[in-house]
Scaffold this motif. Structure first.
Motif, PDB file in Angstrom:
ATOM      1  N   PHE A  45       0.837  -1.199   0.000  1.00 15.27           N
ATOM      2  CA  PHE A  45       0.000   0.000   0.000  1.00 15.27           C
ATOM      3  C   PHE A  45       0.872   1.248   0.000  1.00 15.27           C
ATOM      4  CE2 PHE A  45      -2.370   3.404   2.125  1.00 15.27           C
ATOM      5  CZ  PHE A  45      -3.483   3.453   1.311  1.00 15.27           C
ATOM      6  N   GLY A  46       0.573   2.165  -0.894  1.00 16.02           N
ATOM      7  CA  GLY A  46       1.350   3.388  -1.041  1.00 16.02           C
ATOM      8  C   GLY A  46       2.232   3.378  -2.267  1.00 16.02           C
ATOM      9  N   ALA A  47       2.450   2.183  -2.826  1.00 12.76           N
ATOM     10  CA  ALA A  47       3.277   2.080  -4.035  1.00 12.76           C
ATOM     11  C   ALA A  47       2.381   2.037  -5.277  1.00 12.76           C
ATOM     12  CB  ALA A  47       4.142   0.831  -3.969  1.00 12.76           C
ATOM     13  N   HIS A  48       2.959   2.439  -6.384  1.00 13.44           N
ATOM     14  CA  HIS A  48       2.246   2.324  -7.656  1.00 13.44           C
ATOM     15  C   HIS A  48       3.252   1.982  -8.744  1.00 13.44           C
ATOM     16  CE1 HIS A  48       3.713   6.493  -7.852  1.00 13.44           C
ATOM     17  NE2 HIS A  48       3.591   6.404  -9.178  1.00 13.44           N
ATOM     18  N   SER A  49       2.744   1.576  -9.910  1.00 17.45           N
ATOM     19  CA  SER A  49       3.644   1.129 -10.964  1.00 17.45           C
ATOM     20  C   SER A  49       2.949   1.185 -12.312  1.00 17.45           C
ATOM     21  CB  SER A  49       4.110  -0.303 -10.698  1.00 17.45           C
ATOM     22  OG  SER A  49       4.912  -0.780 -11.766  1.00 17.45           O
ATOM     23  N   LYS A 365       1.557  10.693  -7.026  1.00 14.95           N
ATOM     24  CA  LYS A 365       2.557  10.908  -5.984  1.00 14.95           C
ATOM     25  C   LYS A 365       2.765   9.626  -5.183  1.00 14.95           C
ATOM     26  CE  LYS A 365       1.551  15.831  -5.457  1.00 14.95           C
ATOM     27  NZ  LYS A 365       1.087  16.902  -4.535  1.00 14.95           N
ATOM     28  N   GLY A 366       3.933   9.468  -4.633  1.00 17.72           N
ATOM     29  CA  GLY A 366       4.240   8.282  -3.845  1.00 17.72           C
ATOM     30  C   GLY A 366       5.369   7.490  -4.472  1.00 17.72           C
ATOM     31  N   ILE A 367       5.593   6.296  -3.936  1.00 17.77           N
ATOM     32  CA  ILE A 367       6.689   5.456  -4.403  1.00 17.77           C
ATOM     33  C   ILE A 367       6.282   4.731  -5.682  1.00 17.77           C
ATOM     34  CG2 ILE A 367       8.158   3.480  -3.844  1.00 17.77           C
ATOM     35  CD1 ILE A 367       7.818   4.229  -0.907  1.00 17.77           C
ATOM     36  N   ALA A 368       7.091   4.906  -6.733  1.00 16.17           N
ATOM     37  CA  ALA A 368       6.840   4.227  -8.001  1.00 16.17           C
ATOM     38  C   ALA A 368       7.758   3.017  -8.123  1.00 16.17           C
ATOM     39  CB  ALA A 368       7.078   5.181  -9.161  1.00 16.17           C
ATOM     40  N   LEU A 369       7.200   1.907  -8.611  1.00 20.63           N
ATOM     41  CA  LEU A 369       7.968   0.684  -8.797  1.00 20.63           C
ATOM     42  C   LEU A 369       8.163   0.425 -10.286  1.00 20.63           C
ATOM     43  CD1 LEU A 369       6.155  -1.631  -6.208  1.00 20.63           C
ATOM     44  CD2 LEU A 369       8.133  -0.138  -5.837  1.00 20.63           C
ATOM     45  N   ASN A 370       9.370   0.050 -10.662  1.00 19.81           N
ATOM     46  CA  ASN A 370       9.636  -0.247 -12.062  1.00 19.81           C
ATOM     47  C   ASN A 370       9.252  -1.693 -12.385  1.00 19.81           C
ATOM     48  OD1 ASN A 370      11.783  -1.912 -11.167  1.00 19.81           O
ATOM     49  ND2 ASN A 370      13.258  -0.220 -11.337  1.00 19.81           N
ATOM     50  N   ASP A 376      11.710   3.594  -8.084  1.00 21.78           N
ATOM     51  CA  ASP A 376      12.307   4.199  -9.269  1.00 21.78           C
ATOM     52  C   ASP A 376      11.566   5.499  -9.563  1.00 21.78           C
ATOM     53  OD1 ASP A 376      13.442   4.748 -11.784  1.00 21.78           O
ATOM     54  OD2 ASP A 376      13.519   2.623 -12.309  1.00 21.78           O
ATOM     55  N   LYS A 377      12.247   6.465 -10.126  1.00 20.34           N
ATOM     56  CA  LYS A 377      11.620   7.740 -10.451  1.00 20.34           C
ATOM     57  C   LYS A 377      11.319   7.904 -11.935  1.00 20.34           C
ATOM     58  CE  LYS A 377      13.496  10.276  -6.489  1.00 20.34           C
ATOM     59  NZ  LYS A 377      14.270  11.455  -6.039  1.00 20.34           N
ATOM     60  N   PRO A 550       6.639   2.805 -24.899  1.00 17.34           N
ATOM     61  CA  PRO A 550       7.913   2.211 -25.281  1.00 17.34           C
ATOM     62  C   PRO A 550       8.910   2.007 -24.147  1.00 17.34           C
ATOM     63  CG  PRO A 550       7.865   4.528 -25.896  1.00 17.34           C
ATOM     64  CD  PRO A 550       6.490   4.198 -25.377  1.00 17.34           C
ATOM     65  N   GLY A 551       8.822   2.760 -23.036  1.00 21.17           N
ATOM     66  CA  GLY A 551       9.878   2.678 -22.028  1.00 21.17           C
ATOM     67  C   GLY A 551      11.189   3.193 -22.596  1.00 21.17           C
ATOM     68  N   ASP A 552      12.305   2.760 -21.978  1.00 17.43           N
ATOM     69  CA  ASP A 552      13.603   3.172 -22.519  1.00 17.43           C
ATOM     70  C   ASP A 552      14.455   1.975 -22.918  1.00 17.43           C
ATOM     71  OD1 ASP A 552      14.502   2.090 -20.152  1.00 17.43           O
ATOM     72  OD2 ASP A 552      15.254   3.980 -19.309  1.00 17.43           O
ATOM     73  N   GLY A 553      13.846   0.790 -22.934  1.00 15.32           N
ATOM     74  CA  GLY A 553      14.548  -0.398 -23.401  1.00 15.32           C
ATOM     75  C   GLY A 553      15.368  -1.119 -22.363  1.00 15.32           C
ATOM     76  N   THR A 554      15.484  -0.586 -21.161  1.00 13.60           N
ATOM     77  CA  THR A 554      16.242  -1.265 -20.111  1.00 13.60           C
ATOM     78  C   THR A 554      15.361  -2.303 -19.418  1.00 13.60           C
ATOM     79  OG1 THR A 554      15.604   0.318 -18.398  1.00 13.60           O
ATOM     80  CG2 THR A 554      17.559   0.844 -19.723  1.00 13.60           C
ATOM     81  N   PRO A 555      15.948  -3.257 -18.703  1.00  6.51           N
ATOM     82  CA  PRO A 555      15.131  -4.233 -17.963  1.00  6.51           C
ATOM     83  C   PRO A 555      14.236  -3.559 -16.914  1.00  6.51           C
ATOM     84  CG  PRO A 555      17.384  -5.014 -18.152  1.00  6.51           C
ATOM     85  CD  PRO A 555      17.384  -3.604 -18.652  1.00  6.51           C
ATOM     86  N   GLN A 556      14.678  -2.427 -16.396  1.00  2.00           N
ATOM     87  CA  GLN A 556      13.876  -1.717 -15.401  1.00  2.00           C
ATOM     88  C   GLN A 556      12.687  -0.991 -16.031  1.00  2.00           C
ATOM     89  OE1 GLN A 556      17.192  -1.397 -15.718  1.00  2.00           O
ATOM     90  NE2 GLN A 556      17.959  -2.382 -13.840  1.00  2.00           N
TER      91      GLN A 556
END
Length: 570
Positions: A45-49, A365-370, A376-377, A550-556
């Protein structure tokens, strides 16, 4: 999905080895298993992705009867339209009609009577006649939160903004602590409560938010009951007692109208409260006073009101036989949990309206998960507007925490359909819909096509993912807005007494898609569920690698491929 292959297997048990979650997807395959409980359980709770998909934490093969019995609508039509609209809705497969009977509709002098009884009677009988089960909303909107007398008074001398004293032309019938000036900052009865009367001068519970010139006619109200004070206080208990009389009056009225006094099932259900996002200031006395009259957890009344209502219903089993009850305080907040619901509460309500978001501007707002589940920001750039938004992890909180057959926690409180020991507590989505005009759509045909798609997706997704009931908002509301019944039929129903021999020109895109879904779901139906097998997705492959962003192509930060958001809804 063009170029996409999904393999579904019919079986009762399956053990497979998949690629580890988070590894690159070789040759257009999913990056991990289609379902994995960690997609939800690892999302705190509090995280998003933008990558994690909690709706893929589980896959259930849901009986078609759940879908067929779960289709509802907010029945907000005029009495003169009610019968024909109910007939059309029932013909297309709608089975539930949500109708509000607010506390403010009770008579001030006799709380056993309802002021707008004839209108409600017409709506209820139309529903009964055509097989729509009423879901009665119990609510106390601050505009007329409880039985009240509404009137006007004239200002004798100019009252500047910020003052607490106002001179009125008549004060002898005012009640200290219950009478007050209304609608000073919005639709709000007794917004500034009178705390003292001295001749023509009244003292208010808080400063005026705007000036009132001499001679102004100001709206006022005298409330039968005080707004809810600190839970457990005598003042709060007195208001709760009024609420319970309201519950009793509504149940008796509906039962009498439906003539189900002797029935084992009274023929209706109840929802406790609408939304906390507006109109809910009557829940806390401190909203009416500045400075506050005391300090307490103003959220505590949510659970208290549900608890007292459930206990009253349980203590009067004959009056509420067959009546199922929904905790509507959960409609706009994530805190109500099945593990803490009283035994008589069958469901937690939700209103998952989803508008357009443009990222990164609208990043939550809050903690973002990759994609690897790490803080991750990085924020991908894309635009999103889709019915299943609250089933994702795009913001705190995901609706899946309460619809899932899995247990997760918010601050130590267990959530999930089976978190209450002994029997499930499901989710009822009692309002949701799509308004093309709010999404800048101006073409009528495009608007109807979008409403058909969103209707199909709302119903098939949420009724598969653990919601037991879904009530679209609303029957009336406009072709370019939230209306499910087409405008031309609402006009027809207002003018005609008989259902049209040919209703095709009057059927909205939303009702057409509901009718087609119901027809397919009803074909070959096995109501006794004698032969059941679970469907399991073994693999999803594609040849095009299309993506949502598209993301940036990294695993994250990989692309969010279409195959990762492919919804299989058996």
């Amino acid at each position: 999905m063009t170029g996409c292959r999904t393999v579904a297997v019919l079986q009762t048990a399956l053990i497979l080895v998949y690629l580890a979650a988070g590894t690159p997807a070789p040759g257009g395959r999913l990056a991990g298993p289609y379902t994995d409980t960690s997609y939800l359980t690892s999302l705190w709770f509090g995280a998003h992705s933008h990558w994690l998909q909690p709706w893929r934490a589980y896959l259930e093969t849901v009986p078609a009867t759940v879908f067929l019995q779960g289709i509802g609508i907010n029945f907000n039509v005029e009495p003169g339209q009610a019968d024909l609209v109910a007939q059309m809705l029932a013909k297309c497969g709608v089975r539930c009609a949500r109708i509000e009977i607010g506390w403010g509709s009770l008579n001030y002098d006799d709380e056993s009577q309802i002021n707008n009884a004839e209108r409600l009677r017409v709506l209820l009988l139309a529903c009964q006649r055509h097989g729509l089960r009423p879901l009665i909303l119990l609510n106390a909107h601050q505009g007329v939160p409880c039985p009240a007398r509404l009137f006007q008074r004239r200002i004798l001398a100019e009252a500047p903004a910020g003052t607490r004293q106002v001179q009125l032309d008549k004060t002898d019938d005012l009640v200290v602590g219950r009478s007050g000036l209304a609608n000073l900052s919005g639709y709000w009865a007794a917004e500034a409560i009178i705390t003292k009367i001295a001749g023509s001068t009244v003292t208010l519970s808080k400063p005026l938010p705007k000036p009132l010139p001499a001679g102004t006619q100001v709206p006022m109200a005298t409330l039968k009951h005080r707004p809810f004070a600190a839970p457990g206080s005598p003042e709060c208990e007195e208001t709760v007692a009024g609420w319970l009389r309201y519950v009793a009056t509504v149940a008796r009225f509906v039962t009498e109208v439906l003539e189900t006094e002797q029935a084992a099932d009274k023929g209706f259900d109840l929802e406790i409260w609408n939304e906390l996002s507006f109109g809910s200031r009557f829940l806390c006395l401190n909203y009416y006073y500045d400075p506050p009259v005391g300090t307490w957890d103003d959220h505590a009344i949510f659970g208290v009101l549900v608890k007292y209502t459930a206990e009253y219903i349980e203590a009067h089993p004959t009056d509420f036989a067959g009546v199922r009850v929904n905790d509507g305080f959960g409609n706009t907040i994530p805190w109500p949990a099945s593990s803490r619901e009283p035994a008589r509460i069958c469901a937690i309500g939700k209103h998952p309206y989803a508008g357009r978001r443009n990222y990164p501007q609208d990043e939550y707002k809050g903690i973002a998960l990759n994609a690897l589940g790490e803080a991750d920001k990085y924020v991908p750039a894309y635009s999103a507007n889709f019915p299943e938004y609250f089933a994702t992890a795009l913001q705190t909180e995901t609706l899946m925490r309460d619809t899932a057959p899995l247990e997760t926690e918010i601050y130590g409180v267990k959530h999930g359909r089976y978190a209450r020991p002994g029997w499930p507590c499901t989710v009822w989505i009692t309002e949701v819909g799509y308004s093309p005009s709010e999404d800048a759509v101006t073409d009528w045909a495009e608007a109807q096509a979008l409403k058909a798609k969103t209707t199909a997706r709302y119903l098939t997704f949420y009724l598969n993912k653990g919601a037991e009931k879904l009530c679209l908002f609303a029957a009336a509301g406009g072709d370019m807005s939230l209306g499910v019944v087409q405008d031309n039929f609402l006009s027809y129903a207002r003018a005609k007494a008989a259902y049209p021999a040919e209703d095709e020109p009057y059927l909205s895109s939303s009702l057409r898609v509901i009718a087609r879904l119901v027809s397919k779901m009803s074909a070959g139906l096995d109501p006794e569920l004698r032969y059941t097998r679970d469907l399991v997705v073994e693999a999803i492959e594609d040849t095009h690698d299309r993506y949502q962003f598209p993301g940036d192509g990294t695993p994250q930060h990989p692309p969010l491929y279409d195959r990762e958001v492919f919804a299989f809804l058996p």
